[in-house]
Design a protein around this motif. Structure first.
Motif, short mmCIF file in Angstrom:
data_model
loop_
_atom_site.label_atom_id
_atom_site.label_comp_id
_atom_site.label_asym_id
_atom_site.label_seq_id
_atom_site.Cartn_x
_atom_site.Cartn_y
_atom_site.Cartn_z
N VAL A 1 114.21 109.07 83.54
CA VAL A 1 114.32 110.19 82.65
C VAL A 1 112.95 110.93 82.40
CG1 VAL A 1 114.96 110.99 80.30
CG2 VAL A 1 116.01 108.80 80.99
N LYS A 2 112.91 112.18 82.81
CA LYS A 2 111.81 112.93 82.86
C LYS A 2 111.48 113.45 81.50
CE LYS A 2 108.42 115.48 84.61
NZ LYS A 2 108.33 116.99 84.75
N ILE A 3 110.01 113.01 81.11
CA ILE A 3 109.59 113.52 79.84
C ILE A 3 108.36 114.38 80.00
CG2 ILE A 3 108.70 112.37 77.71
CD1 ILE A 3 111.89 111.95 77.79
N GLU A 4 108.19 115.35 79.19
CA GLU A 4 107.11 116.02 79.42
C GLU A 4 105.59 115.61 78.79
OE1 GLU A 4 106.92 118.68 81.43
OE2 GLU A 4 109.21 118.34 82.11
N GLY A 5 105.80 114.94 77.79
CA GLY A 5 104.66 114.61 77.16
C GLY A 5 105.01 113.43 75.96
N SER A 6 103.90 112.62 75.38
CA SER A 6 104.21 111.60 74.67
C SER A 6 105.32 110.73 75.05
CB SER A 6 104.32 112.17 73.23
OG SER A 6 103.08 112.94 72.81
N VAL A 7 105.33 110.30 76.12
CA VAL A 7 106.49 109.40 76.71
C VAL A 7 106.65 108.23 75.90
CG1 VAL A 7 105.05 108.43 78.59
CG2 VAL A 7 107.43 108.91 78.90
N GLU A 8 105.38 107.76 75.33
CA GLU A 8 105.78 106.65 74.29
C GLU A 8 106.70 106.72 73.61
OE1 GLU A 8 102.96 108.33 74.63
OE2 GLU A 8 101.42 107.07 75.65
N LEU A 9 107.17 107.93 73.19
CA LEU A 9 108.18 107.94 72.30
C LEU A 9 109.60 107.40 72.86
CD1 LEU A 9 107.76 111.65 70.65
CD2 LEU A 9 107.87 109.50 69.58
N ALA A 10 110.07 107.55 74.01
CA ALA A 10 111.16 107.24 74.69
C ALA A 10 111.83 105.98 74.49
CB ALA A 10 111.19 107.54 76.14
N PRO A 11 110.85 104.76 74.56
CA PRO A 11 111.33 103.46 74.04
C PRO A 11 111.27 103.18 72.47
CG PRO A 11 109.08 103.27 74.88
CD PRO A 11 109.41 104.65 75.17
N LEU A 12 110.36 103.87 71.72
CA LEU A 12 110.69 103.53 70.45
C LEU A 12 112.11 104.33 69.87
CD1 LEU A 12 106.78 104.72 69.53
CD2 LEU A 12 107.88 102.49 69.71
N LEU A 13 112.40 105.44 70.40
CA LEU A 13 113.64 106.15 70.24
C LEU A 13 114.71 105.43 71.06
CD1 LEU A 13 112.51 109.74 70.20
CD2 LEU A 13 112.73 108.46 68.21
N CYS A 14 114.76 104.34 71.78
CA CYS A 14 115.70 103.82 72.64
C CYS A 14 116.24 104.68 73.60
CB CYS A 14 116.76 103.08 71.35
SG CYS A 14 116.16 102.02 70.29
N LEU A 15 115.58 105.71 73.98
CA LEU A 15 116.06 106.29 75.06
C LEU A 15 115.83 105.68 76.43
CD1 LEU A 15 117.22 109.15 76.22
CD2 LEU A 15 114.70 109.81 76.38
N GLU B 1 94.69 104.44 79.82
CA GLU B 1 93.27 104.71 80.17
C GLU B 1 92.64 103.55 79.22
OE1 GLU B 1 91.53 108.11 79.39
OE2 GLU B 1 89.54 108.00 80.03
N THR B 2 92.52 103.77 77.98
CA THR B 2 91.94 102.89 77.01
C THR B 2 92.99 101.86 76.36
OG1 THR B 2 92.34 104.19 74.92
CG2 THR B 2 90.08 104.56 76.33
N GLY B 3 94.17 102.32 76.56
CA GLY B 3 95.25 101.38 75.95
C GLY B 3 95.63 101.67 74.58
N THR B 4 94.51 102.51 73.52
CA THR B 4 95.00 102.99 72.33
C THR B 4 96.27 103.38 72.09
OG1 THR B 4 92.54 103.20 72.38
CG2 THR B 4 93.74 103.88 70.53
N THR B 5 96.71 104.45 72.93
CA THR B 5 98.11 105.03 72.59
C THR B 5 99.04 103.86 72.69
OG1 THR B 5 97.16 107.03 73.85
CG2 THR B 5 99.47 106.93 73.28
N LEU B 6 99.07 103.15 73.39
CA LEU B 6 100.09 101.98 73.57
C LEU B 6 100.02 101.10 72.52
CD1 LEU B 6 100.39 100.72 77.25
CD2 LEU B 6 102.07 102.27 76.32
N LYS B 7 98.85 100.71 72.20
CA LYS B 7 98.46 99.81 70.89
C LYS B 7 99.14 100.60 69.57
CE LYS B 7 95.29 96.51 69.50
NZ LYS B 7 93.77 96.42 68.93
N GLU B 8 98.68 101.63 69.41
CA GLU B 8 98.97 102.14 68.28
C GLU B 8 100.68 102.52 67.96
OE1 GLU B 8 96.38 105.23 66.97
OE2 GLU B 8 94.58 104.13 67.10
#
Ligand code: PRP
Length: 210
Positions: free
Chosen positions: A135-149, A158-165
């Motif tokens: 599924v192509k997502i344009e930005g903030s792709v971290e949302l997709a698993p959180l929304l169960c897409l 890069e730093t891993g911060t976005t994933l961690k948070e």
């Protein structure tokens, strides 16, 4: 002779590129004080910089309206294209990774992957002989698993911060990324000497930094 045109990816790579040129002894004051201008001279290189989005850097170099491009390996891997990749600048370092919810990697169970990089994603899972939907997502792709897409994402870490948070974990590294120099195939023949002299100066700075 008209100046060489160097397409530079706007944003983070732009800043690092200016720093590199300055370390090569170039006056980049026009670029530093650019305002809203998009084509800026760097007289010490006999060149002008064209500021563009990553994908457009590749387009301009492929079409030969820019001789040289500075762009991330992530964009090169996603778009492909007909040009020479001549130098790893060593900055803009990060990696492509598969990430998902839960510390324990469950790559084998993935059925749906969200990504800003569908081609990289398809290619990677094909190489593992895994049949998945992308599924192509344009930005903030971290949302997709959180929304169960999606069961997982393929994205830049890069730093891993976005994933961690966002409660996500790296399950698998896919590829290392850094800024690369690309060159139009015709320009490579026609303006080889000028370009080689610039690349040699850049390499000297990069190697001195190691
Ligand atoms: C990238 C990437 C991640 C983040 C990773 O997004 O898609 O979201 O950076 O960086 P980190 O590991 O240091 O946290 P970017 O900032 O380019 O924004 P975008 O999602 O709008 O493309």
């Amino acid at each position: 002779m008209k100046p060489l045109r160097i397409a530079v990816t706007k944003g983070r790579l732009e800043q690092k590129t200016i720093e590199l040129f300055e370390k090569m002894g170039c006056d980049c004051s026009e670029v530093r004080n650019k305002g809203r201008r998009l084509i800026l001279p760097v007289p010490d290189l006999g060149a002008e910089i064209v500021l563009a989005k990553a994908q457009d850097v590749i387009t301009y170099v492929e079409h030969g309206v820019c001789d040289i491009g500075i762009v991330g390996k992530d964009t090169i891997m996603e778009s492909g294209g007909s040009f020479f990749e001549v130098l790893d600048l060593g900055f803009g370092k990060c990696r492509f990774a598969i990430a998902g919810q839960g510390e324990e990697p469950r790559v084998e169970e993935i059925k749906v992957v969200a990504s800003k990089y569908p081609n990289v994603t398809r290619k990677y899972f094909e190489s593992r002989l895994m049949d998945i939907d992308v599924v192509k997502i344009e930005g903030s792709v971290e949302l997709a698993p959180l929304l169960c897409l999606a069961d997982a994402i393929v994205d830049i870490v890069e730093t891993g911060t976005t994933l961690k948070e966002n409660g996500l974990y790296v399950w698998q590294s896919v590829a290392d990324i850094s800024a690369r120099v690309i060159v139009n195939t015709a320009a490579m023949k026609l303006r080889k000497q000028e370009m080689e002299s610039i690349f040699n100066r850049a390499e000297a700075v990069i190697n001195a930094g190691n």
